[in-house]
Design an enzyme around this catalytic site. Sequence first.
Site, mmCIF file in Angstrom:
data_model
loop_
_atom_site.group_PDB
_atom_site.id
_atom_site.type_symbol
_atom_site.label_atom_id
_atom_site.label_comp_id
_atom_site.label_asym_id
_atom_site.label_seq_id
_atom_site.Cartn_x
_atom_site.Cartn_y
_atom_site.Cartn_z
ATOM 1 C CG ASN A 1 -2.047 0.995 1.116
ATOM 2 O OD1 ASN A 1 -1.927 1.989 0.421
ATOM 3 N ND2 ASN A 1 -3.145 0.753 1.805
ATOM 4 C CG ASP A 2 1.628 3.169 3.686
ATOM 5 O OD1 ASP A 2 0.565 3.700 3.328
ATOM 6 O OD2 ASP A 2 1.831 2.735 4.836
ATOM 7 C CB VAL A 3 5.927 0.522 -0.868
ATOM 8 C CG1 VAL A 3 6.424 0.292 0.552
ATOM 9 C CG2 VAL A 3 5.113 -0.660 -1.355
#
Lengths: 456, 93
Positions: free
Chosen positions: A381-383
């Site tokens: 997700n964040d990456v």
Amino acid sequence: MTLPLYVQGAWFGGALLFIVGLKGMSSPASARRGIVVAGYGMLLAIAATFLIPGLQNLALIALALAIGGGGAWLSAQKVKMTDMPQMVAIYNGMGGGAAAAIAAVEFAKGDAHGLVATTLATLGALIGAVSFTGSCVAWAKLQGVLKKAWRLPAQNAVNVLLALLSLGLGLAVIGLAPQQPELVIAFFVVALVLGLVVTLPIGGADMPVVISLFNAFTGLAVGFEGYVLGNPALIIAGIVVGAAGTLLTQLMAKAMNRPLSNILFTPMVASGPGEAISGTMKEVGAIDAAAMMRYAAKVIIVPGYGMAVAHAQHKVWEMTSILEEAGVEVKFAIHPVAGRMPGHMNVLLAEAGVPYDKIFDLEEINAEFGQADVALVIGANDVVNPSARTDKASPIYGMPILDADKAQNVIVIKRGKGTGYSGVENALFYTDNCRMLYGDAQPMAGEIIQHLKSMG
Amino acid sequence: MDGMLALYIFMLAAFTGYEIIAKVPVILHTPLMSGSNFIHGIVVVGAMIVLGLAETPLQQAIGFFAVALGAANAAGGYVVTERMLGMFKKKEG
């Protein structure tokens, strides 16, 4: 204590094998041999130690070796690859505890003479004790035993106060030789509490960096106690690990765009949702996802920790093999902090049988997303959040990301609509070329495989 | 040991550790952290000496504790690292 030449020679050989082994571990092809070489170094050093003339308590030593070594050997055989980070943490903490205990015995005997030896013994004890309790907390958090982040009011002030108190007590221990037992005990208690209090408020996402830091700490503690014992093998092994661990910690912190001081003193909080994101998330079915990949020329898979938790890596590799047989070029893109430690995802993929020449780092692959027909994001997700590039209000602004959004099409396999580990909305999911495939990674990959097979 | 000599060892060992890690690909960071974790398990040798020269029951107890912890560090660190590295393969099959 003058030691016979064969003991000193064996220790020298052990230190040499450690360096050769560590050097071997720095390249994938020779890494396995590297750890085996280092292992022989350890056996040699331990065996030679038994031959020291006048060594007492041999039965006790053998018993302690059997209990500690045997127990750890068996438990390490059984642990799952996804649980590796916490195992590294706990074994590392034990090393720190051992270094602190060595110092404790030296104090009890009054054996540490001279300013330098006492200072290093005390410093090693402090660092080792902090590493011991801190690593235990890190283990408990990653293992899920401790779920909450405990934060004291005025946490930073308490940290500083405890650190100063332990340093002050340490100075008193150094200055008031021969050591007063009460003072030494107070020093150890404060040092142990310091490790607990510093580590408790740190969130799970930051734990890898903290484990790496404690690894470096233990190395230094071992090196310092090595000086006190007059044992160059301990000095060399300890300091090499201390330096290597410090560099590794910096590399990790850089990859996460989280300076070490931030990790230790300010927990990551969703400081706000960042800029409002327009658009809607668009769903896609497994059959369409399968078709998009089957008729693509190039697919880049971005696996995240969600894939590992769902134990989907074997299915994903099976899917990859089918796509490759159909003539699709498939590559894996790994973010430096995918998984729970840098390189953890590589280990998990390797376990599923993915050869490492299909796995690429962020710098190697980011330019290729523009030529990819499909980027398949599984449990990450964040990456892959483009806000990290553009939105200065976002808590993850500035973190290097994988440019999955630059692929022609993006498919995201995700369990639900929630946000990632950092609690930040992902702008990628709202872009026009992105499709969401909701479901658990393992059954979803299974469904895609079925559809791919029926397409022939 | 001669204090200055030890200082030189500290310095050279620090540079050695730094150089070894500086050129390592990211995919090996976890095994390498685990491998270096194993290497500081050498603390078990120090713990053995301390226990071997312990004089009072208290010293023996702490020394015993130190040897057990150090041995766990070495054995656990070795197995974990070896298992991870054993899985790195170049070609499929």
